[in-house]
Design a protein around this motif. Structure first.
Motif, short mmCIF file in Angstrom:
data_model
loop_
_atom_site.label_atom_id
_atom_site.label_comp_id
_atom_site.label_asym_id
_atom_site.label_seq_id
_atom_site.Cartn_x
_atom_site.Cartn_y
_atom_site.Cartn_z
N ASN A 183 10.32 -20.44 3.59
CA ASN A 183 10.50 -21.62 4.45
C ASN A 183 9.31 -21.81 5.39
OD1 ASN A 183 12.90 -21.86 3.21
ND2 ASN A 183 14.17 -21.78 5.06
N PHE A 184 8.80 -20.70 5.88
CA PHE A 184 7.64 -20.75 6.79
C PHE A 184 6.47 -21.46 6.10
CE2 PHE A 184 3.84 -17.97 8.09
CZ PHE A 184 3.53 -18.72 9.21
N LEU A 185 6.17 -21.03 4.88
CA LEU A 185 5.01 -21.62 4.19
C LEU A 185 5.34 -22.96 3.54
CD1 LEU A 185 3.44 -18.44 2.56
CD2 LEU A 185 2.72 -19.64 4.62
N GLY A 186 6.63 -23.27 3.45
CA GLY A 186 7.02 -24.53 2.82
C GLY A 186 7.26 -25.64 3.82
N SER A 187 8.10 -25.38 4.83
CA SER A 187 8.44 -26.49 5.73
C SER A 187 7.22 -26.92 6.54
CB SER A 187 9.61 -26.13 6.64
OG SER A 187 9.24 -25.08 7.48
N MET A 190 8.14 -23.18 -18.82
CA MET A 190 9.39 -23.78 -18.35
C MET A 190 9.30 -24.09 -16.86
SD MET A 190 12.93 -21.79 -18.13
CE MET A 190 14.10 -22.23 -16.87
N LEU A 191 9.70 -25.28 -16.50
CA LEU A 191 9.68 -25.65 -15.09
C LEU A 191 11.09 -25.55 -14.53
CD1 LEU A 191 7.41 -28.77 -14.85
CD2 LEU A 191 6.94 -26.43 -14.17
N VAL A 192 11.22 -24.91 -13.40
CA VAL A 192 12.52 -24.90 -12.73
C VAL A 192 12.60 -26.18 -11.94
CG1 VAL A 192 13.95 -23.72 -11.07
CG2 VAL A 192 12.47 -22.41 -12.59
N ARG A 193 13.58 -27.00 -12.25
CA ARG A 193 13.60 -28.33 -11.64
C ARG A 193 14.21 -28.36 -10.25
NH1 ARG A 193 9.58 -31.22 -12.33
NH2 ARG A 193 9.00 -31.40 -14.49
N THR A 198 9.83 -25.40 -8.51
CA THR A 198 10.06 -25.93 -7.17
C THR A 198 11.20 -25.22 -6.45
OG1 THR A 198 11.50 -27.62 -8.04
CG2 THR A 198 9.19 -28.23 -7.73
N TYR A 199 11.23 -25.41 -5.15
CA TYR A 199 12.37 -24.94 -4.35
C TYR A 199 12.61 -25.96 -3.26
CZ TYR A 199 9.03 -22.97 -0.83
OH TYR A 199 8.05 -22.77 0.10
N ARG A 200 13.74 -25.83 -2.59
CA ARG A 200 14.09 -26.79 -1.54
C ARG A 200 14.36 -26.06 -0.25
NH1 ARG A 200 16.42 -32.06 -4.03
NH2 ARG A 200 16.21 -32.69 -1.88
N ILE A 201 14.02 -26.74 0.81
CA ILE A 201 14.34 -26.21 2.15
C ILE A 201 15.29 -27.21 2.78
CG2 ILE A 201 13.40 -25.55 4.39
CD1 ILE A 201 10.70 -25.10 2.84
N GLY A 202 16.54 -26.82 2.91
CA GLY A 202 17.55 -27.73 3.45
C GLY A 202 17.58 -29.00 2.63
N SER A 203 17.54 -30.14 3.31
CA SER A 203 17.63 -31.41 2.59
C SER A 203 16.25 -32.03 2.37
CB SER A 203 18.51 -32.37 3.39
OG SER A 203 17.96 -32.50 4.68
N ARG A 204 15.22 -31.24 2.57
CA ARG A 204 13.87 -31.79 2.43
C ARG A 204 13.51 -31.93 0.95
NH1 ARG A 204 10.01 -29.81 7.18
NH2 ARG A 204 9.12 -31.78 6.57
N PRO A 205 12.52 -32.74 0.65
CA PRO A 205 12.15 -32.93 -0.76
C PRO A 205 11.71 -31.61 -1.40
CG PRO A 205 10.86 -34.37 0.69
CD PRO A 205 11.69 -33.49 1.57
N PRO A 206 11.90 -31.50 -2.73
CA PRO A 206 11.50 -30.25 -3.39
C PRO A 206 9.99 -30.03 -3.29
CG PRO A 206 12.15 -31.93 -4.99
CD PRO A 206 12.44 -32.49 -3.64
N LEU A 207 9.62 -28.78 -3.24
CA LEU A 207 8.18 -28.52 -3.23
C LEU A 207 7.86 -27.36 -4.15
CD1 LEU A 207 6.79 -26.96 0.07
CD2 LEU A 207 9.16 -26.85 -0.56
N GLY A 208 6.65 -27.40 -4.71
CA GLY A 208 6.26 -26.39 -5.68
C GLY A 208 5.96 -25.07 -5.00
#
Ligand code: AHR
Length: 523
Positions: free
Chosen positions: A278-282, A1-4, A416-426
């Motif tokens: 957020n550190f590893l994502g943004s 299952m993918l979390v969208r 995926t998850y989101r950081i603020g309004s940035r595009p989703p990332l895995g």
């Protein structure tokens, strides 16, 4: 299952932990060894040594220490450097380069002048100079990369440095080199046309137009001295709110596109908000953006050229750096900041994130230099008696084993998850490489979920995978764990794992907040 994509990170993480049945794959990685991005350049595993704090003096070089050899090189540091397999070593800076006169650093050591170091507020004894640096490179098997002074220096200083290092005929500077004990030319191929000239903190900071003019003339003169050298233009390093980093690169590329082989990019990151994901994502998003933008700018500059000169990105300063202060910070005390970051476990994961990005762009990122080698934002930390290996040392060693492999265009989906309004990332940040010679596939997987293991289905699209797999894993229950003298808490674990193969694939669980390298056999 993918979390969208639509859920904020925290809810996505909750779904990951609660709603997913134990062994149901949540993520997928498809490997096709025919989908090649490019060769992983050995130059991606470069490093950087600046006259700053205790990087050179008290790090690489400590005259009179019982730990040093007759050249003054710390033998324990040499031993620790070897497993890093440093392919390229950049020197003498950094900001230091923009005030450095290389002529102060050659000749008998006791006669060299001491100078104020205007970049870092230190006293520069010049006891470590060009010949010491080039000898060090020979000792560690690294290609030297000399960065000229494009701040306060002149075009002819730069040209004469090439003469000193590379000239074969009996010219003045070649004879000086001989007098200083080096008969054969050093044959230095890689030269940087200055450091961070876009930054207002830089000695001799220039606007893009003035820098491009200087760099063009330096390139011309240096190439007339030795046509075989490779040149790196000083690209963007200033990503401040008021900085036009895109405009800087555009001007530099437009003017220098027929002269340069690389344009540099510098990026330092930090977990200032103390938010792991957020550190590893943004920062991953920023690095991706910067690489893609600069790749596009190179193409734009070359548009219409019948035979464009190949230009690549040299990420010639990268690392985590935020606890010790930066030039330009209001509290920066020049002369007191040794930039001695003590790296924790999450910083080591960040190193994996950088290296994954470089590998995913292996066709355009052809050089990268971790800043720096010893003590100063570095993987090796010394005192007068000993050293220890910082957390970030371990990914560097392990990714370095993939040099020369083919970087693969993997198809990856993960929650995926989101950081603020940035595009989703895995949550999974993945790169992969293939070595046709020993038929080995490497999957480099960073799980940047703080709370959730991720069950992943891995499929081979072309060919089959064999068992067992060799697993290298860097993990720690404490994200803030640091290493210290005699207490290296953060170290990788290795093991062999029998894969339960079915239909050319297998399932593997990547633990929360971990960096895993799976070495698979391609059959
Ligand atoms: O690596 C430390 C400093 O960071 C370098 O001197 C400079 O180029 C950058 O700002």
């Amino acid at each position: 299952m993918l979390v969208r994509n639509t859920l904020p990170g925290i809810f996505a993480a909750l779904l990951l932990t609660s709603a997913v049945p134990a062994q149901q794959p949540q993520a997928r990685i498809r490997i096709d060894t025919n989908r090649v991005i490019g060769e992983v350049s050995p130059r991606l595993f470069g490093n950087f040594a600046e006259h700053l704090g205790r990087c050179i003096y008290g790090g690489i070089f400590e005259e009179g220490s019982p730990l040093s050899d007759s050249d003054g090189f710390r033998k324990d540091v040499l031993e620790a450097v070897k497993p890093l397999g440093v392919s390229v070593l950049r020197w003498p800076g950094g900001n230091f380069a923009s005030g450095y006169n290389w002529k102060d650093g050659v000749g008998p050591r006791d006669q060299r002048p001491a100078r104020p170091d205007l970049a870092w507020g230190a006293l520069e004894t010049n006891r470590f100079g060009t010949d010491e640096f080039l000898r060090y490179c020979e000792r560690i098997g690294a290609e030297p990369y000399l960065c000229i002074n494009a701040g306060l220096g002149s075009v002819d200083d730069a040209r004469q440095w090439v003469e000193y290092a590379n000239e074969t005929r009996p010219t003045y500077w070649a004879n000086q080199r001989r007098k200083n004990g080096r008969e054969q030319p050093w044959n230095v191929k890689i030269w940087g046309l200055g450091n961070e000239i876009d930054g207002p903190w830089q000695l001799g900071h220039k606007n893009a137009e003035d820098y491009a003019k200087f760099a063009l003339e330096a390139a011309k003169a240096m190439r007339r001295q030795d046509a075989s050298i490779e040149l790196i233009a000083s690209g963007s390093s200033n990503f401040g709110a008021d900085a036009d980093w895109i405009g800087w690169n555009r001007a530099v590329l437009d003017r220098l596109k027929d002269q340069i082989d690389y344009i540099s990019l510098h990026t330092y990151i930090g977990n200032r908000e103390n938010n792991f994901e957020n550190f590893l994502g943004s920062n991953a998003l920023d690095i991706e953006d910067r690489i893609q933008v600069v790749e596009g700018q190179i193409k734009a500059a070359q548009n219409g050229q019948a035979k464009p000169r190949p230009i690549y990105i040299a990420f010639d300063e990268w690392n985590t750096w935020y606890r010790t202060i930066h030039p330009g910070d209001s509290e920066f005390d020049i002369g007191k900041s040794g930039l001695e970051e003590h790296y924790n476990f999450e910083d080591a994961l960040a190193a994996g994130m950088f290296l994954n990005a470089f590998m995913r762009h292996a066709d355009v990122v052809k050089m990268a230099n971790l800043a720096q080698l010893v003590n100063v934002i570095a993987p090796i930390f010394t005192n007068k008696q000993a050293l220890y290996l910082q957390t970030i040392y371990w990914p560097l060693v392990e990714y370095g084993k993939q040099r020369g492999n083919l970087s693969l265009d993997l198809q990856t989906t993960s929650p995926t998850y989101r950081i603020g309004s940035r595009p989703p990332l895995g949550y999974l940040d993945v790169s992969g490489t293939y070595s046709p010679a020993d038929r080995a596939i490497y999957l480099n997987v960073l799980n940047r979920s703080e709370k959730s293991d991720i069950v992943t289905r891995v499929d081979a699209i072309a060919g089959q995978i064999g068992s067992p797999a060799a697993v290298w894993e860097l993990n720690n229950p404490d994200l803030k764990a640091v290493n210290d003298f005699g207490a290296e808490k953060v170290r990788p674990a290795t093991r062999a794992v029998a894969l339960n193969l079915e239909n050319d694939g297998f399932t593997y669980t990547f633990p929360k907040h971990s960096l895993t390298i799976l070495k698979l056999k391609a059959q």
